[in-house]
Design a protein around this motif. Structure first.
Motif, PDB file in Angstrom:
ATOM      1  N   LEU A  81      82.902  64.029 -32.622  1.00 29.49           N
ATOM      2  CA  LEU A  81      81.656  63.534 -33.202  1.00 29.49           C
ATOM      3  C   LEU A  81      81.638  63.656 -34.730  1.00 29.49           C
ATOM      4  CD1 LEU A  81      79.025  64.968 -30.675  1.00 29.49           C
ATOM      5  CD2 LEU A  81      80.127  62.713 -30.677  1.00 29.49           C
ATOM      6  N   GLY A  82      82.627  64.355 -35.288  1.00 29.47           N
ATOM      7  CA  GLY A  82      82.656  64.548 -36.736  1.00 29.47           C
ATOM      8  C   GLY A  82      81.635  65.576 -37.210  1.00 29.47           C
ATOM      9  N   VAL A  83      81.251  66.485 -36.304  1.00 31.15           N
ATOM     10  CA  VAL A  83      80.258  67.515 -36.643  1.00 31.15           C
ATOM     11  C   VAL A  83      80.979  68.841 -36.887  1.00 31.15           C
ATOM     12  CG1 VAL A  83      78.322  68.871 -35.720  1.00 31.15           C
ATOM     13  CG2 VAL A  83      78.404  66.389 -35.389  1.00 31.15           C
ATOM     14  N   THR A  84      80.750  69.418 -38.063  1.00 31.17           N
ATOM     15  CA  THR A  84      81.484  70.641 -38.414  1.00 31.17           C
ATOM     16  C   THR A  84      80.640  71.902 -38.291  1.00 31.17           C
ATOM     17  OG1 THR A  84      80.913  70.216 -40.715  1.00 31.17           O
ATOM     18  CG2 THR A  84      83.086  69.482 -39.973  1.00 31.17           C
ATOM     19  N   ASP A  85      79.320  71.742 -38.217  1.00 28.73           N
ATOM     20  CA  ASP A  85      78.458  72.923 -38.174  1.00 28.73           C
ATOM     21  C   ASP A  85      77.882  73.111 -36.765  1.00 28.73           C
ATOM     22  OD1 ASP A  85      76.893  75.082 -38.772  1.00 28.73           O
ATOM     23  OD2 ASP A  85      75.392  73.961 -39.934  1.00 28.73           O
ATOM     24  N   HIS A  86      78.561  73.904 -35.941  1.00 35.83           N
ATOM     25  CA  HIS A  86      78.014  74.194 -34.607  1.00 35.83           C
ATOM     26  C   HIS A  86      78.032  75.690 -34.368  1.00 35.83           C
ATOM     27  CE1 HIS A  86      82.216  74.342 -32.987  1.00 35.83           C
ATOM     28  NE2 HIS A  86      82.401  73.437 -33.921  1.00 35.83           N
ATOM     29  N   ARG A  87      76.943  76.172 -33.840  1.00 39.53           N
ATOM     30  CA  ARG A  87      76.760  77.620 -33.708  1.00 39.53           C
ATOM     31  C   ARG A  87      76.221  77.951 -32.324  1.00 39.53           C
ATOM     32  NH1 ARG A  87      73.928  78.763 -39.535  1.00 39.53           N
ATOM     33  NH2 ARG A  87      74.786  76.954 -40.624  1.00 39.53           N
ATOM     34  N   ILE A  88      76.432  79.197 -31.921  1.00 40.42           N
ATOM     35  CA  ILE A  88      75.875  79.686 -30.655  1.00 40.42           C
ATOM     36  C   ILE A  88      74.719  80.612 -31.013  1.00 40.42           C
ATOM     37  CG2 ILE A  88      76.341  80.933 -28.523  1.00 40.42           C
ATOM     38  CD1 ILE A  88      77.953  78.322 -28.798  1.00 40.42           C
ATOM     39  N   GLU A 230      64.046  54.653 -31.336  1.00 42.50           N
ATOM     40  CA  GLU A 230      65.228  54.118 -30.671  1.00 42.50           C
ATOM     41  C   GLU A 230      66.289  53.957 -31.739  1.00 42.50           C
ATOM     42  OE1 GLU A 230      64.511  50.450 -28.617  1.00 42.50           O
ATOM     43  OE2 GLU A 230      66.651  50.032 -28.354  1.00 42.50           O
ATOM     44  N   VAL A 231      67.335  54.764 -31.654  1.00 45.61           N
ATOM     45  CA  VAL A 231      68.364  54.734 -32.685  1.00 45.61           C
ATOM     46  C   VAL A 231      69.517  53.872 -32.189  1.00 45.61           C
ATOM     47  CG1 VAL A 231      69.842  56.131 -34.163  1.00 45.61           C
ATOM     48  CG2 VAL A 231      67.672  57.068 -33.370  1.00 45.61           C
ATOM     49  N   ASP A 232      69.867  52.832 -32.960  1.00 50.79           N
ATOM     50  CA  ASP A 232      70.971  51.967 -32.552  1.00 50.79           C
ATOM     51  C   ASP A 232      72.285  52.667 -32.842  1.00 50.79           C
ATOM     52  OD1 ASP A 232      72.775  50.136 -31.849  1.00 50.79           O
ATOM     53  OD2 ASP A 232      72.145  48.576 -33.259  1.00 50.79           O
ATOM     54  N   THR A 233      72.780  53.315 -31.831  1.00 51.66           N
ATOM     55  CA  THR A 233      73.985  54.118 -31.989  1.00 51.66           C
ATOM     56  C   THR A 233      75.172  53.457 -31.285  1.00 51.66           C
ATOM     57  OG1 THR A 233      73.214  55.364 -30.066  1.00 51.66           O
ATOM     58  CG2 THR A 233      72.772  56.326 -32.214  1.00 51.66           C
ATOM     59  N   THR A 234      75.039  52.174 -30.942  1.00 52.51           N
ATOM     60  CA  THR A 234      76.076  51.535 -30.123  1.00 52.51           C
ATOM     61  C   THR A 234      77.456  51.596 -30.798  1.00 52.51           C
ATOM     62  OG1 THR A 234      75.248  49.447 -31.007  1.00 52.51           O
ATOM     63  CG2 THR A 234      74.588  50.000 -28.790  1.00 52.51           C
ATOM     64  N   ALA A 235      77.471  51.567 -32.138  1.00 55.74           N
ATOM     65  CA  ALA A 235      78.757  51.624 -32.849  1.00 55.74           C
ATOM     66  C   ALA A 235      79.455  52.966 -32.642  1.00 55.74           C
ATOM     67  CB  ALA A 235      78.553  51.361 -34.342  1.00 55.74           C
ATOM     68  N   HIS A 236      78.698  53.965 -32.180  1.00 58.24           N
ATOM     69  CA  HIS A 236      79.254  55.309 -32.023  1.00 58.24           C
ATOM     70  C   HIS A 236      79.394  55.721 -30.558  1.00 58.24           C
ATOM     71  CE1 HIS A 236      78.861  55.924 -36.372  1.00 58.24           C
ATOM     72  NE2 HIS A 236      77.787  55.176 -36.226  1.00 58.24           N
ATOM     73  N   ALA A 237      79.195  54.752 -29.661  1.00 56.84           N
ATOM     74  CA  ALA A 237      79.255  55.058 -28.234  1.00 56.84           C
ATOM     75  C   ALA A 237      80.639  55.543 -27.818  1.00 56.84           C
ATOM     76  CB  ALA A 237      78.855  53.828 -27.416  1.00 56.84           C
ATOM     77  N   GLY A 238      81.682  55.019 -28.462  1.00 57.55           N
ATOM     78  CA  GLY A 238      83.049  55.447 -28.137  1.00 57.55           C
ATOM     79  C   GLY A 238      83.269  56.915 -28.458  1.00 57.55           C
ATOM     80  N   ARG A 239      82.699  57.338 -29.570  1.00 58.35           N
ATOM     81  CA  ARG A 239      82.818  58.746 -29.959  1.00 58.35           C
ATOM     82  C   ARG A 239      82.037  59.639 -28.998  1.00 58.35           C
ATOM     83  NH1 ARG A 239      83.562  60.952 -35.369  1.00 58.35           N
ATOM     84  NH2 ARG A 239      85.242  59.767 -36.312  1.00 58.35           N
ATOM     85  N   LYS A 240      80.875  59.135 -28.575  1.00 56.66           N
ATOM     86  CA  LYS A 240      80.085  59.883 -27.597  1.00 56.66           C
ATOM     87  C   LYS A 240      80.885  60.064 -26.303  1.00 56.66           C
ATOM     88  CE  LYS A 240      75.738  59.642 -24.952  1.00 56.66           C
ATOM     89  NZ  LYS A 240      74.382  59.077 -24.914  1.00 56.66           N
ATOM     90  N   ALA A 241      81.494  58.984 -25.822  1.00 54.90           N
ATOM     91  CA  ALA A 241      82.284  59.071 -24.584  1.00 54.90           C
ATOM     92  C   ALA A 241      83.444  60.041 -24.755  1.00 54.90           C
ATOM     93  CB  ALA A 241      82.790  57.683 -24.193  1.00 54.90           C
ATOM     94  N   ALA A 242      84.091  60.008 -25.941  1.00 55.20           N
ATOM     95  CA  ALA A 242      85.211  60.916 -26.192  1.00 55.20           C
ATOM     96  C   ALA A 242      84.731  62.369 -26.209  1.00 55.20           C
ATOM     97  CB  ALA A 242      85.880  60.561 -27.518  1.00 55.20           C
ATOM     98  N   ALA A 243      83.560  62.602 -26.795  1.00 55.05           N
ATOM     99  CA  ALA A 243      83.015  63.961 -26.831  1.00 55.05           C
ATOM    100  C   ALA A 243      82.677  64.442 -25.421  1.00 55.05           C
ATOM    101  CB  ALA A 243      81.774  64.008 -27.723  1.00 55.05           C
TER     102      ALA A 243
END
Ligand code: ZN
Length: 298
Positions: A81-88, A230-243
């Motif tokens: 997803l290109g996200v670098t800041d993830h925490r527990i 409603e956020v048009d995120t269709t261009a990023h659906a491939g990344r979502k599926a990969a995640a």
């Protein structure tokens, strides 16, 4: 604070995989646009069922090492997803997965369901005051579908937003900060129905999936008129599926469909939807926002 990116988004989720299923495309979109995207996951999902037979030994009733494994899956998903800041929340292992509602694990000391809401919220206040997000995304008050950890994530996120803004609360955790907009995850009923119609037409039953889930298995389904963004995120659906694929112990992805451990197919939504519950809509009256940061000073 001058070195923070202009737009900052915070998402609070219960288990590793919830972020990718609910908001993966939104996270990828805003990260690609240079916004700061911060994910806080409340538990390691130790009680999850394991899909791949070769990894079945990780499960809580066997080696009980699923939490550590899922941390790795989460890191891989964030890379997609290109996200670098993830925490527990509170650090890995602070709060344990509580299992499904009604399970004996709900009563186990140290599980997230047993956590004191204010105490758990304080961990999140520290993150909010550091990151200073204009937008917070979490679940509705039923946690989308009634899982105790999802309900608790909602309570902790909402309470933390309140406490972070309180001038007198725990100044050792940073300067008070008021989040401009809070959204709850949702999916409009018509989109869910269309998705299941596509799935039945595709005839994956018996092939990739054991059967087809029902629309009521989808978390956060609301009447269409309740959706405010409603956020048009269709261009990023491939990344979502990969995640989602990166969460291999939990999710099996097949094109525009996926299944959880029950092996029942359900649609993978390329667009993502939200309900604004705090702050002012940036859209004209009666219209859906198309950007979660609409109307926000960035
Ligand atoms: Zn979950």
């Amino acid at each position: 604070m001058t070195d923070l990116p202009g737009r900052r988004l915070l998402l609070v989720h219960a288990h590793p995989d919830d972020e990718s299923i609910n908001n993966g495309a939104t996270m990828a979109k805003y990260a690609a646009e240079g916004a700061q995207v911060t994910l806080v996951t409340c538990t390691l999902g130790e009680e999850g069922e394991v899909i791949p037979p070769g990894l079945a030994h990780l499960a809580a009733d066997r080696d009980d090492t699923l939490g550590a494994h899922r941390l790795g899956e989460l890191a891989a998903a964030m890379k997609e997803l290109g996200v670098t800041d993830h925490r527990i929340l509170g650090g890995p292992g602070r709060y344990r997965d509580s299992g499904m509602m009604g399970a004996p694990q709900n009563d186990r000391p140290g599980c997230f369901w047993q956590a004191d809401v204010d105490e758990a919220a304080a961990h999140l206040v520290e993150v909010i005051r550091e990151v200073r997000p204009q937008v917070l995304v979490t679940y509705d008050d039923n946690g989308g579908y009634g899982h105790p950890d999802h309900i608790q994530a909602h309570r902790v996120a909402m309470r933390a937003a309140e406490l972070a803004a309180e001038a007198a609360f725990r100044r050792d955790l940073g300067d008070p900060y008021d989040i401009a907009k809070i959204y709850w995850n949702c999916v409009p009923l018509s989109v869910v129905e269309d998705g299941f119609a596509r799935l039945r037409e595709a005839g994956r039953e018996g092939e990739m999936f054991r059967g087809v889930a029902s629309p009521s298995d989808v978390p956060g389904v609301v009447p269409d008129e309740d959706v405010t963004a409603e956020v048009d995120t269709t261009a990023h659906a491939g990344r979502k599926a990969a995640a989602m694929k990166a969460h291999a112990t939990q999710i099996a992805v097949d094109g525009p469909f996926f299944a959880l451990s029950n092996e029942l197919g359900q649609p993978l939504f390329a667009r993502e939807y939200y309900r604004l519950v705090r702050g002012r809509s940036g859209a004209p009256a009666g219209e859906r926002e198309t950007d979660l940061f609409a109307g926000v000073d960035a």
